[in-house]
Design a protein around this motif. Structure first.
Motif, PDB file in Angstrom:
ATOM      1  N   ALA A   1       7.688   5.280  -6.254  1.00 44.00           N
ATOM      2  CA  ALA A   1       6.637   5.799  -7.139  1.00 44.00           C
ATOM      3  C   ALA A   1       5.864   4.658  -7.790  1.00 44.00           C
ATOM      4  O   ALA A   1       4.624   4.713  -7.902  1.00 44.00           O
ATOM      5  CB  ALA A   1       7.275   6.696  -8.204  1.00 44.00           C
ATOM      6  N   ILE A   2       6.561   3.621  -8.203  1.00 47.13           N
ATOM      7  CA  ILE A   2       5.893   2.470  -8.823  1.00 47.13           C
ATOM      8  C   ILE A   2       4.996   1.765  -7.815  1.00 47.13           C
ATOM      9  O   ILE A   2       3.846   1.413  -8.122  1.00 47.13           O
ATOM     10  CB  ILE A   2       6.944   1.497  -9.398  1.00 47.13           C
ATOM     11  CG1 ILE A   2       7.662   2.137 -10.588  1.00 47.13           C
ATOM     12  CG2 ILE A   2       6.291   0.186  -9.821  1.00 47.13           C
ATOM     13  CD1 ILE A   2       8.835   1.337 -11.108  1.00 47.13           C
ATOM     14  N   GLU A   3       5.485   1.565  -6.598  1.00 43.43           N
ATOM     15  CA  GLU A   3       4.688   0.896  -5.572  1.00 43.43           C
ATOM     16  C   GLU A   3       3.439   1.705  -5.234  1.00 43.43           C
ATOM     17  O   GLU A   3       2.342   1.156  -5.089  1.00 43.43           O
ATOM     18  CB  GLU A   3       5.535   0.688  -4.306  1.00 43.43           C
ATOM     19  CG  GLU A   3       6.633  -0.348  -4.436  1.00 43.43           C
ATOM     20  CD  GLU A   3       6.096  -1.764  -4.555  1.00 43.43           C
ATOM     21  OE1 GLU A   3       4.940  -2.015  -4.151  1.00 43.43           O
ATOM     22  OE2 GLU A   3       6.825  -2.626  -5.069  1.00 43.43           O
ATOM     23  N   VAL A   4       3.594   3.012  -5.115  1.00 45.82           N
ATOM     24  CA  VAL A   4       2.434   3.877  -4.804  1.00 45.82           C
ATOM     25  C   VAL A   4       1.432   3.850  -5.955  1.00 45.82           C
ATOM     26  O   VAL A   4       0.209   3.775  -5.736  1.00 45.82           O
ATOM     27  CB  VAL A   4       2.910   5.316  -4.518  1.00 45.82           C
ATOM     28  CG1 VAL A   4       1.715   6.260  -4.425  1.00 45.82           C
ATOM     29  CG2 VAL A   4       3.715   5.361  -3.233  1.00 45.82           C
TER      30      VAL A   4
ATOM     31  N   ALA B   1      -2.364   2.504  -5.736  1.00 45.60           N
ATOM     32  CA  ALA B   1      -3.488   3.394  -6.066  1.00 45.60           C
ATOM     33  C   ALA B   1      -4.374   2.779  -7.142  1.00 45.60           C
ATOM     34  O   ALA B   1      -5.618   2.859  -7.072  1.00 45.60           O
ATOM     35  CB  ALA B   1      -2.946   4.746  -6.531  1.00 45.60           C
ATOM     36  N   LEU B   2      -3.763   2.142  -8.143  1.00 47.09           N
ATOM     37  CA  LEU B   2      -4.540   1.493  -9.202  1.00 47.09           C
ATOM     38  C   LEU B   2      -5.347   0.331  -8.636  1.00 47.09           C
ATOM     39  O   LEU B   2      -6.533   0.144  -8.990  1.00 47.09           O
ATOM     40  CB  LEU B   2      -3.588   1.002 -10.291  1.00 47.09           C
ATOM     41  CG  LEU B   2      -4.236   0.277 -11.485  1.00 47.09           C
ATOM     42  CD1 LEU B   2      -5.209   1.201 -12.205  1.00 47.09           C
ATOM     43  CD2 LEU B   2      -3.163  -0.226 -12.454  1.00 47.09           C
ATOM     44  N   ASP B   3      -4.729  -0.441  -7.750  1.00 43.25           N
ATOM     45  CA  ASP B   3      -5.426  -1.565  -7.127  1.00 43.25           C
ATOM     46  C   ASP B   3      -6.623  -1.068  -6.312  1.00 43.25           C
ATOM     47  O   ASP B   3      -7.707  -1.657  -6.349  1.00 43.25           O
ATOM     48  CB  ASP B   3      -4.447  -2.339  -6.239  1.00 43.25           C
ATOM     49  CG  ASP B   3      -5.076  -3.612  -5.679  1.00 43.25           C
ATOM     50  OD1 ASP B   3      -5.570  -4.418  -6.478  1.00 43.25           O
ATOM     51  OD2 ASP B   3      -5.066  -3.779  -4.454  1.00 43.25           O
ATOM     52  N   LYS B   4      -6.427   0.022  -5.582  1.00 44.30           N
ATOM     53  CA  LYS B   4      -7.513   0.587  -4.779  1.00 44.30           C
ATOM     54  C   LYS B   4      -8.636   1.103  -5.665  1.00 44.30           C
ATOM     55  O   LYS B   4      -9.841   0.912  -5.373  1.00 44.30           O
ATOM     56  CB  LYS B   4      -6.950   1.728  -3.922  1.00 44.30           C
ATOM     57  CG  LYS B   4      -7.958   2.351  -2.961  1.00 44.30           C
ATOM     58  CD  LYS B   4      -8.335   1.379  -1.866  1.00 44.30           C
ATOM     59  CE  LYS B   4      -9.227   2.065  -0.831  1.00 44.30           C
ATOM     60  NZ  LYS B   4      -9.635   1.119   0.244  1.00 44.30           N
ATOM     61  N   THR B   5      -8.283   1.730  -6.764  1.00 39.83           N
ATOM     62  CA  THR B   5      -9.293   2.270  -7.695  1.00 39.83           C
ATOM     63  C   THR B   5     -10.126   1.154  -8.307  1.00 39.83           C
ATOM     64  O   THR B   5     -11.356   1.240  -8.396  1.00 39.83           O
ATOM     65  CB  THR B   5      -8.596   3.078  -8.804  1.00 39.83           C
ATOM     66  OG1 THR B   5      -7.846   4.147  -8.201  1.00 39.83           O
ATOM     67  CG2 THR B   5      -9.610   3.655  -9.764  1.00 39.83           C
ATOM     68  N   LEU B   6      -9.437   0.065  -8.727  1.00 36.35           N
ATOM     69  CA  LEU B   6     -10.168  -1.056  -9.311  1.00 36.35           C
ATOM     70  C   LEU B   6     -11.076  -1.720  -8.281  1.00 36.35           C
ATOM     71  O   LEU B   6     -12.197  -2.148  -8.588  1.00 36.35           O
ATOM     72  CB  LEU B   6      -9.172  -2.086  -9.865  1.00 36.35           C
ATOM     73  CG  LEU B   6      -8.345  -1.635 -11.087  1.00 36.35           C
ATOM     74  CD1 LEU B   6      -7.303  -2.691 -11.442  1.00 36.35           C
ATOM     75  CD2 LEU B   6      -9.269  -1.376 -12.279  1.00 36.35           C
ATOM     76  N   TYR B   7     -10.603  -1.786  -7.039  1.00 38.75           N
ATOM     77  CA  TYR B   7     -11.422  -2.403  -5.980  1.00 38.75           C
ATOM     78  C   TYR B   7     -12.684  -1.572  -5.726  1.00 38.75           C
ATOM     79  O   TYR B   7     -13.785  -2.130  -5.576  1.00 38.75           O
ATOM     80  CB  TYR B   7     -10.594  -2.512  -4.700  1.00 38.75           C
ATOM     81  CG  TYR B   7     -11.359  -3.070  -3.523  1.00 38.75           C
ATOM     82  CD1 TYR B   7     -11.570  -4.441  -3.406  1.00 38.75           C
ATOM     83  CD2 TYR B   7     -11.872  -2.225  -2.533  1.00 38.75           C
ATOM     84  CE1 TYR B   7     -12.284  -4.956  -2.326  1.00 38.75           C
ATOM     85  CE2 TYR B   7     -12.583  -2.739  -1.462  1.00 38.75           C
ATOM     86  CZ  TYR B   7     -12.777  -4.098  -1.361  1.00 38.75           C
ATOM     87  OH  TYR B   7     -13.486  -4.597  -0.296  1.00 38.75           O
ATOM     88  N   MET B   8     -12.543  -0.273  -5.696  1.00 40.81           N
ATOM     89  CA  MET B   8     -13.693   0.591  -5.424  1.00 40.81           C
ATOM     90  C   MET B   8     -14.676   0.601  -6.588  1.00 40.81           C
ATOM     91  O   MET B   8     -15.855   0.924  -6.426  1.00 40.81           O
ATOM     92  CB  MET B   8     -13.219   2.025  -5.141  1.00 40.81           C
ATOM     93  CG  MET B   8     -12.366   2.155  -3.886  1.00 40.81           C
ATOM     94  SD  MET B   8     -13.194   1.564  -2.389  1.00 40.81           S
ATOM     95  CE  MET B   8     -14.573   2.715  -2.306  1.00 40.81           C
ATOM     96  N   SER B   9     -14.202   0.249  -7.787  1.00 45.44           N
ATOM     97  CA  SER B   9     -15.089   0.244  -8.949  1.00 45.44           C
ATOM     98  C   SER B   9     -15.956  -1.017  -9.035  1.00 45.44           C
ATOM     99  O   SER B   9     -16.850  -1.102  -9.875  1.00 45.44           O
ATOM    100  CB  SER B   9     -14.259   0.393 -10.233  1.00 45.44           C
ATOM    101  OG  SER B   9     -13.422  -0.730 -10.420  1.00 45.44           O
ATOM    102  N   LEU B  10     -15.666  -2.017  -8.187  1.00 40.42           N
ATOM    103  CA  LEU B  10     -16.443  -3.252  -8.209  1.00 40.42           C
ATOM    104  C   LEU B  10     -17.834  -3.043  -7.596  1.00 40.42           C
ATOM    105  O   LEU B  10     -18.024  -2.208  -6.703  1.00 40.42           O
ATOM    106  CB  LEU B  10     -15.706  -4.355  -7.416  1.00 40.42           C
ATOM    107  CG  LEU B  10     -14.366  -4.850  -7.986  1.00 40.42           C
ATOM    108  CD1 LEU B  10     -13.709  -5.821  -7.006  1.00 40.42           C
ATOM    109  CD2 LEU B  10     -14.549  -5.513  -9.338  1.00 40.42           C
ATOM    110  N   LYS B  11     -18.796  -3.856  -8.092  1.00 38.87           N
ATOM    111  CA  LYS B  11     -20.136  -3.831  -7.506  1.00 38.87           C
ATOM    112  C   LYS B  11     -20.080  -4.511  -6.140  1.00 38.87           C
ATOM    113  O   LYS B  11     -19.171  -5.297  -5.862  1.00 38.87           O
ATOM    114  CB  LYS B  11     -21.103  -4.563  -8.416  1.00 38.87           C
ATOM    115  CG  LYS B  11     -21.293  -3.877  -9.772  1.00 38.87           C
ATOM    116  CD  LYS B  11     -22.253  -4.663 -10.647  1.00 38.87           C
ATOM    117  CE  LYS B  11     -22.430  -3.979 -12.005  1.00 38.87           C
ATOM    118  NZ  LYS B  11     -23.362  -4.732 -12.880  1.00 38.87           N
TER     119      LYS B  11
END
Length: 318
Positions: free
Chosen positions: A52-55, A59-69
């Motif tokens: 659960a922690i790894e997932v 997911a947080l890493d992916k969200t932050l990446y998609m939020s970048l310009k």
């Protein structure tokens, strides 16, 4: 690569939990998973939380990446590419040095002049790892030659025989202190007062019902004469006590009731009864037994009747 590191982290966490449990929980020779099956549930909970922690982190890493310009995302990708390239740089450099190979783009520097049907040959250097190994083998050969052929060092056969002798000595020393390993092949006659008294106590409580308290014989044979149904001597008597007498009409086996040390004590006590005078001795049974390993110093033959004789022998232990 991220998935690989996630699997390694989860596996390491589970292994760490098991190791800590084995070190902190006393379970004897068994595994903590055998003694406490509920620990499987604990491991399951740890595994679930780790996944659960790894997932969640992924997911947080992916969200932050998609939020970048777009520009920031491109810069991030470039930085990650450089980081990935340099991740195993030391290993790659070391590997290349060990091979000492030319890059493909520089192979024209080592092409030989001759060719075979258009196939050209490269003049590569020997790999350093192979070359160093070859030099090391030459040095080892020189040392080996000096050690075993110049200075007469012990050969492998001599070393083996010496180690076997040491091992046998260690085994014998261990057997002397580990009385529980006694069997019919290794048992020896006990003559100490403590062992004889211990054997007498066991005999009185378990054997006297059939052989009488003085060994004169009742249901069982007389134990004071020189005649034995299954052979005399410490080894035969120990084996009879351990394995039992004749099938169907002999005494039962005592190896499940007595320890090897106790059987040795009983056997030694039984042999100490030889030549004593019981109150009502039973007639001899079996055959006259003479220890084949004993040295005969004196033999006395007495005629009992016209068909049998009584032989008395005295022995001196070497």
């Amino acid at each position: 690569m991220k998935n690989t590191f996630s699997v390694l982290r989860i596996s390491g966490l589970i292994a760490l939990a098991i190791i800590l449990a084995e070190l902190t929980i006393e379970t004897g020779d068994k595994s903590v998973l055998e003694v406490y099956p509920i620990f499987w549930l604990v491991l399951g909970v740890i595994l679930f939380l780790a996944i659960a922690i790894e997932v969640s982190v992924a997911a947080l890493d992916k969200t932050l990446y998609m939020s970048l310009k777009p520009d920031d995302r491109a810069a991030y990708d470039a930085a990650m590419a450089v980081r990935e390239k340099n991740r195993f740089a030391w290993f790659k450099e070391t590997y290349d040095k060990l091979l000492d190979k030319k890059p493909i783009e520089n192979e024209d520097e080592i092409i030989l002049d001759h060719n075979y049907d258009g196939i050209k040959e490269l003049d590569n250097n020997l790999p350093p790892w192979w070359l160093y190994g070859f030099y090391a083998s030459i040095i080892f050969a020189g040392i080996y030659l000096a050690r075993y052929h110049v200075f007469d060092g012990a050969t492998q056969k001599e070393e083996y025989l010496a180690e076997v002798a040491e091992a046998k000595a260690a085994v014998e020393a261990y057997k002397e202190n580990a009385k529980g390993l006694i069997d019919a092949n290794t048992v020896e006659l006990l003559t100490g007062t403590e062992d004889i008294n211990a054997g007498k106590a066991i005999f009185s409580g378990n054997c006297a019902a059939c052989h009488k308290i003085d060994g004169g014989g009742g249901i069982g044979p007389n134990l004071t004469d020189s005649y034995w149904i299954l052979g005399g001597g410490i080894k035969n008597v120990f084996n009879t006590i351990s394995e039992g007498g004749r099938a169907g009409k002999g005494m039962v086996s005592w190896k499940t009731d007595l320890k090897p040390e106790e059987m040795a004590q009983v056997a030694s006590y039984v042999l100490s009864l030889h030549s004593t005078t019981p109150l009502d001795p039973k007639e001899p049974e079996g055959e006259l037994w003479v220890d084949p390993d004993a040295r005969v110093d004196e033999v006395e033959v007495e005629a009992i009747d016209s068909a049998s004789v009584e032989i008395e022998m005295s022995y001196e232990e070497e």
